[in-house]
Write a protein that holds these residues in place. Structure first.
Motif, PDB file in Angstrom:
ATOM      1  N   ALA A   1      12.178   1.354   0.162  1.00 57.47           N
ATOM      2  CA  ALA A   1      12.456   2.792   0.111  1.00 57.47           C
ATOM      3  C   ALA A   1      13.071   3.171  -1.226  1.00 57.47           C
ATOM      4  O   ALA A   1      12.700   4.187  -1.844  1.00 57.47           O
ATOM      5  N   LYS A   2      13.989   2.351  -1.707  1.00 58.19           N
ATOM      6  CA  LYS A   2      14.631   2.620  -2.994  1.00 58.19           C
ATOM      7  C   LYS A   2      13.643   2.493  -4.136  1.00 58.19           C
ATOM      8  O   LYS A   2      13.601   3.347  -5.042  1.00 58.19           O
ATOM      9  N   ALA A   3      12.825   1.439  -4.111  1.00 55.81           N
ATOM     10  CA  ALA A   3      11.892   1.190  -5.208  1.00 55.81           C
ATOM     11  C   ALA A   3      10.865   2.304  -5.345  1.00 55.81           C
ATOM     12  O   ALA A   3      10.484   2.679  -6.467  1.00 55.81           O
ATOM     13  N   PHE A   4      10.412   2.840  -4.209  1.00 51.40           N
ATOM     14  CA  PHE A   4       9.345   3.840  -4.255  1.00 51.40           C
ATOM     15  C   PHE A   4       9.858   5.261  -4.044  1.00 51.40           C
ATOM     16  O   PHE A   4       9.076   6.213  -4.029  1.00 51.40           O
ATOM     17  N   GLY A   5      11.169   5.404  -3.872  1.00 56.06           N
ATOM     18  CA  GLY A   5      11.753   6.732  -3.781  1.00 56.06           C
ATOM     19  C   GLY A   5      11.385   7.503  -2.537  1.00 56.06           C
ATOM     20  O   GLY A   5      11.120   8.712  -2.594  1.00 56.06           O
ATOM     21  N   VAL A   6      11.383   6.836  -1.388  1.00 57.01           N
ATOM     22  CA  VAL A   6      11.054   7.495  -0.123  1.00 57.01           C
ATOM     23  C   VAL A   6      12.140   7.179   0.906  1.00 57.01           C
ATOM     24  O   VAL A   6      12.959   6.275   0.708  1.00 57.01           O
ATOM     25  N   ALA A   7      12.123   7.897   2.016  1.00 56.99           N
ATOM     26  CA  ALA A   7      13.073   7.630   3.098  1.00 56.99           C
ATOM     27  C   ALA A   7      12.752   6.295   3.765  1.00 56.99           C
ATOM     28  O   ALA A   7      11.590   5.871   3.811  1.00 56.99           O
ATOM     29  N   GLU A   8      13.769   5.634   4.290  1.00 58.15           N
ATOM     30  CA  GLU A   8      13.579   4.305   4.891  1.00 58.15           C
ATOM     31  C   GLU A   8      12.571   4.326   6.032  1.00 58.15           C
ATOM     32  O   GLU A   8      11.791   3.385   6.194  1.00 58.15           O
TER      33      GLU A   8
ATOM     34  N   PRO B   1      16.660 -13.259  -2.477  1.00 59.65           N
ATOM     35  CA  PRO B   1      16.742 -12.875  -3.894  1.00 59.65           C
ATOM     36  C   PRO B   1      15.362 -12.757  -4.549  1.00 59.65           C
ATOM     37  O   PRO B   1      15.107 -11.816  -5.313  1.00 59.65           O
ATOM     38  N   LYS B   2      14.461 -13.664  -4.227  1.00 64.61           N
ATOM     39  CA  LYS B   2      13.108 -13.604  -4.774  1.00 64.61           C
ATOM     40  C   LYS B   2      12.358 -12.395  -4.229  1.00 64.61           C
ATOM     41  O   LYS B   2      11.665 -11.692  -4.966  1.00 64.61           O
ATOM     42  N   VAL B   3      12.488 -12.166  -2.917  1.00 65.96           N
ATOM     43  CA  VAL B   3      11.777 -11.052  -2.283  1.00 65.96           C
ATOM     44  C   VAL B   3      12.265  -9.721  -2.834  1.00 65.96           C
ATOM     45  O   VAL B   3      11.465  -8.849  -3.212  1.00 65.96           O
ATOM     46  N   LEU B   4      13.564  -9.541  -2.913  1.00 64.06           N
ATOM     47  CA  LEU B   4      14.121  -8.266  -3.375  1.00 64.06           C
ATOM     48  C   LEU B   4      13.799  -8.018  -4.843  1.00 64.06           C
ATOM     49  O   LEU B   4      13.512  -6.882  -5.250  1.00 64.06           O
ATOM     50  N   SER B   5      13.827  -9.079  -5.637  1.00 62.98           N
ATOM     51  CA  SER B   5      13.439  -8.941  -7.045  1.00 62.98           C
ATOM     52  C   SER B   5      11.977  -8.532  -7.164  1.00 62.98           C
ATOM     53  O   SER B   5      11.616  -7.690  -7.986  1.00 62.98           O
ATOM     54  N   GLY B   6      11.142  -9.112  -6.305  1.00 61.92           N
ATOM     55  CA  GLY B   6       9.721  -8.766  -6.320  1.00 61.92           C
ATOM     56  C   GLY B   6       9.493  -7.313  -5.916  1.00 61.92           C
ATOM     57  O   GLY B   6       8.663  -6.617  -6.521  1.00 61.92           O
ATOM     58  N   ILE B   7      10.221  -6.846  -4.904  1.00 58.77           N
ATOM     59  CA  ILE B   7      10.066  -5.448  -4.460  1.00 58.77           C
ATOM     60  C   ILE B   7      10.462  -4.488  -5.580  1.00 58.77           C
ATOM     61  O   ILE B   7       9.815  -3.452  -5.781  1.00 58.77           O
ATOM     62  N   GLU B   8      11.500  -4.832  -6.333  1.00 56.21           N
ATOM     63  CA  GLU B   8      11.906  -3.987  -7.461  1.00 56.21           C
ATOM     64  C   GLU B   8      10.785  -3.855  -8.489  1.00 56.21           C
ATOM     65  O   GLU B   8      10.625  -2.812  -9.129  1.00 56.21           O
ATOM     66  N   ARG B   9      10.002  -4.926  -8.644  1.00 61.17           N
ATOM     67  CA  ARG B   9       8.925  -4.919  -9.642  1.00 61.17           C
ATOM     68  C   ARG B   9       7.621  -4.319  -9.120  1.00 61.17           C
ATOM     69  O   ARG B   9       6.720  -4.012  -9.893  1.00 61.17           O
ATOM     70  N   LEU B  10       7.514  -4.161  -7.803  1.00 65.38           N
ATOM     71  CA  LEU B  10       6.252  -3.717  -7.202  1.00 65.38           C
ATOM     72  C   LEU B  10       5.749  -2.364  -7.701  1.00 65.38           C
ATOM     73  O   LEU B  10       4.543  -2.204  -7.927  1.00 65.38           O
ATOM     74  N   PRO B  11       6.618  -1.353  -7.883  1.00 61.29           N
ATOM     75  CA  PRO B  11       6.088  -0.062  -8.328  1.00 61.29           C
ATOM     76  C   PRO B  11       5.268  -0.147  -9.610  1.00 61.29           C
ATOM     77  O   PRO B  11       4.315   0.613  -9.791  1.00 61.29           O
ATOM     78  N   GLY B  12       5.612  -1.079 -10.485  1.00 65.63           N
ATOM     79  CA  GLY B  12       4.856  -1.236 -11.719  1.00 65.63           C
ATOM     80  C   GLY B  12       3.508  -1.899 -11.536  1.00 65.63           C
ATOM     81  O   GLY B  12       2.666  -1.873 -12.438  1.00 65.63           O
ATOM     82  N   GLU B  13       3.286  -2.505 -10.352  1.00 66.51           N
ATOM     83  CA  GLU B  13       2.022  -3.203 -10.077  1.00 66.51           C
ATOM     84  C   GLU B  13       1.122  -2.432  -9.126  1.00 66.51           C
ATOM     85  O   GLU B  13      -0.019  -2.835  -8.880  1.00 66.51           O
TER      86      GLU B  13
ATOM     87  N   ILE C   1       0.883  -1.170   0.000  1.00 69.20           N
ATOM     88  CA  ILE C   1       0.000   0.000   0.000  1.00 69.20           C
ATOM     89  C   ILE C   1       0.917   1.216   0.000  1.00 69.20           C
ATOM     90  O   ILE C   1       1.845   1.301   0.814  1.00 69.20           O
ATOM     91  N   VAL C   2       0.662   2.158  -0.901  1.00 66.24           N
ATOM     92  CA  VAL C   2       1.524   3.322  -1.058  1.00 66.24           C
ATOM     93  C   VAL C   2       0.676   4.589  -0.998  1.00 66.24           C
ATOM     94  O   VAL C   2      -0.393   4.653  -1.610  1.00 66.24           O
ATOM     95  N   CYS C   3       1.152   5.574  -0.271  1.00 64.16           N
ATOM     96  CA  CYS C   3       0.472   6.866  -0.187  1.00 64.16           C
ATOM     97  C   CYS C   3       1.313   7.917  -0.918  1.00 64.16           C
ATOM     98  O   CYS C   3       2.544   7.870  -0.865  1.00 64.16           O
ATOM     99  N   GLU C   4       0.671   8.843  -1.594  1.00 59.20           N
ATOM    100  CA  GLU C   4       1.412   9.851  -2.361  1.00 59.20           C
ATOM    101  C   GLU C   4       2.079  10.880  -1.463  1.00 59.20           C
ATOM    102  O   GLU C   4       2.939  11.641  -1.917  1.00 59.20           O
ATOM    103  N   VAL C   5       1.708  10.909  -0.188  1.00 57.75           N
ATOM    104  CA  VAL C   5       2.350  11.795   0.786  1.00 57.75           C
ATOM    105  C   VAL C   5       2.655  10.975   2.037  1.00 57.75           C
ATOM    106  O   VAL C   5       2.045   9.927   2.262  1.00 57.75           O
ATOM    107  N   PRO C   6       3.592  11.416   2.862  1.00 63.16           N
ATOM    108  CA  PRO C   6       3.783  10.730   4.147  1.00 63.16           C
ATOM    109  C   PRO C   6       2.477  10.764   4.946  1.00 63.16           C
ATOM    110  O   PRO C   6       1.919  11.837   5.186  1.00 63.16           O
ATOM    111  N   ALA C   7       1.990   9.602   5.334  1.00 62.62           N
ATOM    112  CA  ALA C   7       0.703   9.492   6.023  1.00 62.62           C
ATOM    113  C   ALA C   7       0.911   9.366   7.528  1.00 62.62           C
ATOM    114  O   ALA C   7       1.846   8.683   7.982  1.00 62.62           O
ATOM    115  N   GLN C   8       0.055  10.020   8.278  1.00 65.26           N
ATOM    116  CA  GLN C   8       0.047   9.806   9.728  1.00 65.26           C
ATOM    117  C   GLN C   8      -0.246   8.321   9.975  1.00 65.26           C
ATOM    118  O   GLN C   8      -1.113   7.731   9.318  1.00 65.26           O
ATOM    119  N   ALA C   9       0.480   7.713  10.906  1.00 63.84           N
ATOM    120  CA  ALA C   9       0.391   6.260  11.057  1.00 63.84           C
ATOM    121  C   ALA C   9       0.238   5.845  12.511  1.00 63.84           C
ATOM    122  O   ALA C   9       0.663   6.548  13.434  1.00 63.84           O
TER     123      ALA C   9
END
Length: 408
Positions: free
Chosen positions: A106-113, A131-143, A41-49
């Motif tokens: 953080a790298k995939a979505f361009g936000v602070a850790e 390796p599977k998890v990290l590869s999947g995270i790299e692809r997540l922004p496109g999904e 789940i991604v928010c376009e702004v830092p969300a109160q959590a």
């Protein structure tokens, strides 16, 4: 608390309905099937959590990472989740892997850790295939997309049979505000909390502190009042993200629309909690237990949990056996004093016990009622003014079959 007339249930809503949210999922290879096993789940702004976490002492590594992230500033922007592997009881390597997921997210979505949360669900004691998890995270922004709520729901399932999601809208300061939720949970379900992951999103303008207080209150009366099998997981967590993009004055308990917002928030929590109980492993019905007339809130809650968690009560409901003796026996062993001459019990509207004495009732009608998909058990202690309600499910042959072969 206000009722359902203070908000509207949206039949097509999801966690992406509140302004600013996107979500998605994909298959990265953690599950043997091609079902989604990684989501965000991604928010376009830092969300109160805000978050609540399992009370199991063996708390999984991802939960500690998420707590660290929220503690830094009370905000999240990305919530990562994988299913198929719990990353629990995995030592230092598990801690390192959870942090590696956060770094990759953080790298995939361009936000602070510190704006990334991580959680996992699945088999305990196995290292993540990174390796599977990290590869999947790299692809997540496109999904991840505005209509990706369903894909996210699929990504968080384990033994669940159905996805669990809900969205409501209400008016705050003359503006439309949304509250949505998605959850997973089917087995290892027991208060505090359950083998469950819950994710709530809202576009309300509310700060982290007030959101945390409200989440604590709602969790106490919803997620902490369900049980399937008496086991509490290592990975349970509920996280809420509030984008604030609906605008308006910041919500506080003093705000004129706070009661309506709190009622809607509670409804979302209760809906998800009941959906988890209904989808218990092998379950055929949802059981709701209400204890009234208790001397204290603590007594009412303890007795509800004891009745709803009783294997004998659950088995009787599965077999459509109106055996009220199992119910009153559970009441008597809940650890709180009761007046043994004043207990009333109903199955739906069928009275089976009055003032702790059996009454004649139609056994066939009672059996027919217990065959339904929703069973209500009412216990009145006639001792005080406190009431509590909890939810569970029946205990079936399939529960044993599913858990006897969980890892295979």
């Amino acid at each position: 608390m206000l009722g359902k007339d203070s908000f509207v249930i949206l039949s097509e809503g999801s966690v992406t309905t509140p302004k600013g949210f996107r979500a998605g999922g994909l298959h990265c290879g953690l599950k043997k099937t091609e079902r989604h096993d990684l989501g965000a789940i991604v928010c376009e702004v830092p969300a109160q959590a805000a978050g609540v976490y399992t009370l199991n002492q063996f708390q999984a590594a991802p939960l500690r990472v998420t707590q660290e992230s929220i503690a830094q500033g009370g905000t999240l922007q990305v919530m990562l989740v994988n299913s198929g592997n719990a990353n629990a009881c995995t030592g230092q390597q598990g801690e390192d892997d959870a942090r590696a997921m956060r770094t990759a997210g953080a790298k995939a979505f361009g936000v602070a850790e510190h704006l990334v949360g991580v959680t996992s669900t699945g088999v305990i004691g196995e290292l993540l295939p990174m390796p599977k998890v990290l590869s999947g995270i790299e692809r997540l922004p496109g999904e991840v997309k505005a209509d990706g709520g369903d894909d996210f729901c699929q990504a968080i399932l384990t033994t669940d049979l159905v996805k669990k999601e809900i969205c409501v809208s209400l008016t705050v300061d003359g503006r439309t505000v949304h509250i949505a939720g998605a959850a997973k949970g089917s087995g290892m379900i027991h208060p505090n909390m359950a083998t469950m992951l819950g994710f709530m999103t809202t576009d309300a303008n509310i700060d982290s502190a007030h959101l945390q207080k409200l989440l604590n209150e709602v969790t106490d009366s919803t997620f902490n009042m369900i049980t399937v099998d008496g086991d509490t997981s290592t990975n349970d967590m509920v996280v809420v993200m509030a984008s604030g993009l609906a605008g308006g004055e910041s919500l506080t308990p003093e705000h004129k629309d706070w009661p309506a917002f709190a009622a809607a928030f509670h409804y979302v929590g209760e809906y998800l909690a009941k959906a988890i109980a209904r989808d218990g492993e092998g379950a055929t019905k949802l059981i709701e237990v209400t204890v009234s007339g208790a001397a204290s809130r603590e007594a009412a809650r303890a007795i509800v949990k004891t009745v709803i968690g009783s294997s004998l009560v659950k088995s009787a409901c599965f077999g459509a056996d109106a055996n009220w003796g199992r119910i009153i026996a559970a009441v008597g062993r809940a650890g709180h004093p009761v007046q043994t001459e004043t207990v009333d019990i109903r199955l739906g509207d069928i009275v089976v016990l009055t003032q702790s004495r059996p009454v004649k009732f139609d056994e066939e009608r009672a059996a027919e009622y217990l065959k339904g998909e929703f069973v209500q058990i009412h216990v009145n202690l006639n001792m005080g003014n406190h009431t509590a309600t909890g939810w569970g499910c029946d205990l079936t042959y399939d529960y044993v079959r599913i858990n006897a072969a969980y890892r295979t």
